[in-house]
Enzyme design. Structure first.
Site, PDB file in Angstrom:
ATOM      1  N   ARG A 149     -32.661 -66.333  -9.410  1.00 53.52           N
ATOM      2  CA  ARG A 149     -31.140 -66.028  -9.285  1.00 53.52           C
ATOM      3  C   ARG A 149     -30.402 -66.143  -7.799  1.00 53.52           C
ATOM      4  O   ARG A 149     -31.212 -66.746  -6.487  1.00 53.52           O
ATOM      5  CB  ARG A 149     -30.981 -64.891  -9.791  1.00 53.52           C
ATOM      6  CG  ARG A 149     -31.635 -64.902 -10.833  1.00 53.52           C
ATOM      7  CD  ARG A 149     -31.726 -63.469 -11.380  1.00 53.52           C
ATOM      8  NE  ARG A 149     -31.746 -63.143 -12.878  1.00 53.52           N
ATOM      9  CZ  ARG A 149     -33.901 -62.537 -13.158  1.00 53.52           C
ATOM     10  NH1 ARG A 149     -34.222 -62.705 -12.205  1.00 53.52           N
ATOM     11  NH2 ARG A 149     -33.701 -62.613 -14.036  1.00 53.52           N
ATOM     12  N   LYS A 174     -33.440 -59.341 -11.290  1.00 47.81           N
ATOM     13  CA  LYS A 174     -33.563 -58.200 -12.512  1.00 47.81           C
ATOM     14  C   LYS A 174     -34.362 -57.160 -12.578  1.00 47.81           C
ATOM     15  O   LYS A 174     -35.616 -57.553 -13.271  1.00 47.81           O
ATOM     16  CB  LYS A 174     -32.882 -58.843 -13.372  1.00 47.81           C
ATOM     17  CG  LYS A 174     -31.795 -58.670 -14.569  1.00 47.81           C
ATOM     18  CD  LYS A 174     -30.991 -59.383 -14.955  1.00 47.81           C
ATOM     19  CE  LYS A 174     -29.683 -58.981 -15.907  1.00 47.81           C
ATOM     20  NZ  LYS A 174     -29.235 -59.844 -16.857  1.00 47.81           N
ATOM     21  N   HIS A 280     -25.399 -69.704 -10.598  1.00 50.99           N
ATOM     22  CA  HIS A 280     -26.254 -69.566 -12.039  1.00 50.99           C
ATOM     23  C   HIS A 280     -26.013 -71.129 -12.316  1.00 50.99           C
ATOM     24  O   HIS A 280     -27.438 -70.786 -13.229  1.00 50.99           O
ATOM     25  CB  HIS A 280     -25.711 -68.527 -12.444  1.00 50.99           C
ATOM     26  CG  HIS A 280     -26.475 -67.535 -13.219  1.00 50.99           C
ATOM     27  ND1 HIS A 280     -27.831 -66.990 -12.656  1.00 50.99           N
ATOM     28  CD2 HIS A 280     -27.147 -67.755 -14.003  1.00 50.99           C
ATOM     29  CE1 HIS A 280     -28.305 -66.271 -13.105  1.00 50.99           C
ATOM     30  NE2 HIS A 280     -27.850 -66.277 -14.550  1.00 50.99           N
ATOM     31  N   ARG A 283     -29.772 -72.417 -12.486  1.00 46.56           N
ATOM     32  CA  ARG A 283     -31.218 -72.130 -12.555  1.00 46.56           C
ATOM     33  C   ARG A 283     -30.965 -72.171 -14.212  1.00 46.56           C
ATOM     34  O   ARG A 283     -32.269 -72.722 -14.764  1.00 46.56           O
ATOM     35  CB  ARG A 283     -30.274 -70.580 -12.058  1.00 46.56           C
ATOM     36  CG  ARG A 283     -31.847 -69.666 -12.999  1.00 46.56           C
ATOM     37  CD  ARG A 283     -31.819 -68.254 -12.879  1.00 46.56           C
ATOM     38  NE  ARG A 283     -31.876 -67.435 -13.778  1.00 46.56           N
ATOM     39  CZ  ARG A 283     -33.226 -66.933 -14.088  1.00 46.56           C
ATOM     40  NH1 ARG A 283     -34.201 -66.732 -12.890  1.00 46.56           N
ATOM     41  NH2 ARG A 283     -33.562 -65.808 -14.848  1.00 46.56           N
ATOM     42  N   HIS A 306     -37.552 -63.746 -17.477  1.00 45.81           N
ATOM     43  CA  HIS A 306     -36.945 -63.382 -18.788  1.00 45.81           C
ATOM     44  C   HIS A 306     -37.919 -61.878 -19.073  1.00 45.81           C
ATOM     45  O   HIS A 306     -39.384 -62.587 -19.454  1.00 45.81           O
ATOM     46  CB  HIS A 306     -36.995 -64.237 -19.905  1.00 45.81           C
ATOM     47  CG  HIS A 306     -35.921 -64.538 -18.781  1.00 45.81           C
ATOM     48  ND1 HIS A 306     -35.245 -66.178 -19.987  1.00 45.81           N
ATOM     49  CD2 HIS A 306     -34.376 -64.779 -18.046  1.00 45.81           C
ATOM     50  CE1 HIS A 306     -34.048 -66.635 -19.094  1.00 45.81           C
ATOM     51  NE2 HIS A 306     -33.871 -65.933 -18.217  1.00 45.81           N
ATOM     52  N   TYR A 315     -32.123 -71.859 -24.297  1.00 47.99           N
ATOM     53  CA  TYR A 315     -31.700 -73.832 -23.566  1.00 47.99           C
ATOM     54  C   TYR A 315     -32.500 -74.672 -24.798  1.00 47.99           C
ATOM     55  O   TYR A 315     -32.101 -75.067 -23.702  1.00 47.99           O
ATOM     56  CB  TYR A 315     -32.796 -73.257 -22.218  1.00 47.99           C
ATOM     57  CG  TYR A 315     -32.349 -72.423 -20.995  1.00 47.99           C
ATOM     58  CD1 TYR A 315     -30.971 -72.668 -20.785  1.00 47.99           C
ATOM     59  CD2 TYR A 315     -33.382 -70.897 -21.044  1.00 47.99           C
ATOM     60  CE1 TYR A 315     -31.222 -71.509 -19.177  1.00 47.99           C
ATOM     61  CE2 TYR A 315     -32.976 -70.064 -19.946  1.00 47.99           C
ATOM     62  CZ  TYR A 315     -31.451 -70.134 -19.061  1.00 47.99           C
ATOM     63  OH  TYR A 315     -30.638 -69.076 -18.332  1.00 47.99           O
TER      64      TYR A 315
END
Length: 336
Positions: A149, A174, A280, A283, A306, A315
């Site tokens: 990120r 995150k 982003h 990424r 994640h 994706y």
């Protein structure tokens, strides 16, 4: 309206004074990031102004619900943004005013829009990197090559780059989690060379008595000399000194994210890419291209950090499909 509980261990009572000063004091005590502090204060101010500048002690559930519904209906904010505002208000009442919100917040919810991630093709990536250079190129290649990120890249420290094991440790990502991701082969020597330059800058700061980098949480007290050690220095330090907004110390912080954001946008424009491209997107492209290359989705999930594989699965919706092989019903139409 459901919300996650704030993970604050004990009650800390701020000194009497202005409300926002108390908010800052409580957040500083519990080691909240400066960005989170600014965001929470913004939402608290918005909440107070929306309700006619009344003090939060004079308000409660009805005022909170009206404010949050306003964000969804009139300002049409995303669910994540509405939740962010809710968490700021919960923090204010529970940890600053000692008035926990025990009732269910029945506000109109923002509608979640399903949007596919913006991704660059392999040829667009190749063209993109022809138009960015220097340190910004190295940072952009970390975003695309490691799936970092933006702020994970900006906040990298020397100790987080593991050349021996070919990995990068993304700290405090995150959800406050650390994770390991790949250190791409093509940039390893460039990164070594870059760090040699950073080392010279560090030694210069050290000689001038300014090599005292910001330390997270309570580590500054636990390891009093660590801020002056090489391993804790920023991989991408700022060119100039700046004042720490909390401690007021003058020292070298990490590079500002806006520099990389502008460099990425400009490179995409010069490359003739007709998409809105920010850090982003690199990424997103990392994730998509890894899956296209046949990498296991669970492994890609780990590299991205994640919590749920369903986030990674989005994706698969933007992976390249061989549309020529897939064909169309119109291909079989007899035009005779």
């Amino acid at each position: 309206m459901a919300y996650k509980k704030e993970h604050v261990k004990e009650r800390f009572r701020p000194k009497p004074g202005k409300l926002l000063d108390q908010v800052r004091e409580v957040m500083h005590y519990h080691h909240y990031a400066i960005r989170t502090e600014k965001t929470y204060i913004k939402w608290i101010l918005d909440y107070i102004r929306f309700n006619g500048t009344r003090h939060p002690r004079e308000m409660g559930k009805p005022e909170i619900e009206r404010f949050l519904s306003h964000l969804a209906v009139n300002r049409k904010l995303a669910p994540s943004t509405q939740n962010q505002a809710l968490h700021a208000i919960i923090f204010l009442y529970k940890y600053v005013l000692d008035m926990p919100l025990n009732d269910y917040i029945d506000a109109t919810r923002s509608k979640k829009q399903k949007r596919l991630p913006r991704v660059l093709s392999q040829s667009e990536i190749s063209e993109f990197f022809k138009h960015i250079s220097g340190t910004k190129e190295l940072m952009a290649k970390l975003l695309y090559g490691s799936g970092l990120r933006l702020m994970e890249c900006i906040r990298l420290r020397v100790k987080d780059v593991d050349f021996e094991n070919h990995q990068i440790i993304a700290r405090d990502g995150k959800g406050g989690k650390d994770r390991a991701t790949v250190l791409p082969k093509p940039i390893r020597e460039d990164l070594r060379l870059h760090l040699k330059g950073v080392r010279k800058l560090f030694e210069q700061d050290l000689a001038e008595g300014r090599a005292d980098v910001y330390m997270p949480h309570a580590l500054a007290k636990k390891y009093s000399g660590a801020g002056k050690s090489w391993l804790w220095q920023w991989v991408f330090p700022a060119k100039n000194y700046s004042k720490d907004p909390r401690t007021k110390k003058i020292r070298r912080h990490h590079a500002h994210e806006t520099g990389l954001q502008k460099a990425v946008a400009n490179a995409a424009k010069k490359a003739g890419i007709n998409k809105r491209v920010g850090p982003h997107v690199l990424r997103h492209s990392f994730a998509t291209h890894m899956l296209e290359a046949g990498k296991d989705i669970r492994r890609v999930q780990e590299l991205l950090g994640h919590a749920d594989v369903r986030t990674t699965m989005i994706y698969t919706n933007v992976m390249i499909t061989n549309f020529e092989t897939l064909g169309s019903p119109l291909d079989n139409l007899d035009n005779d």
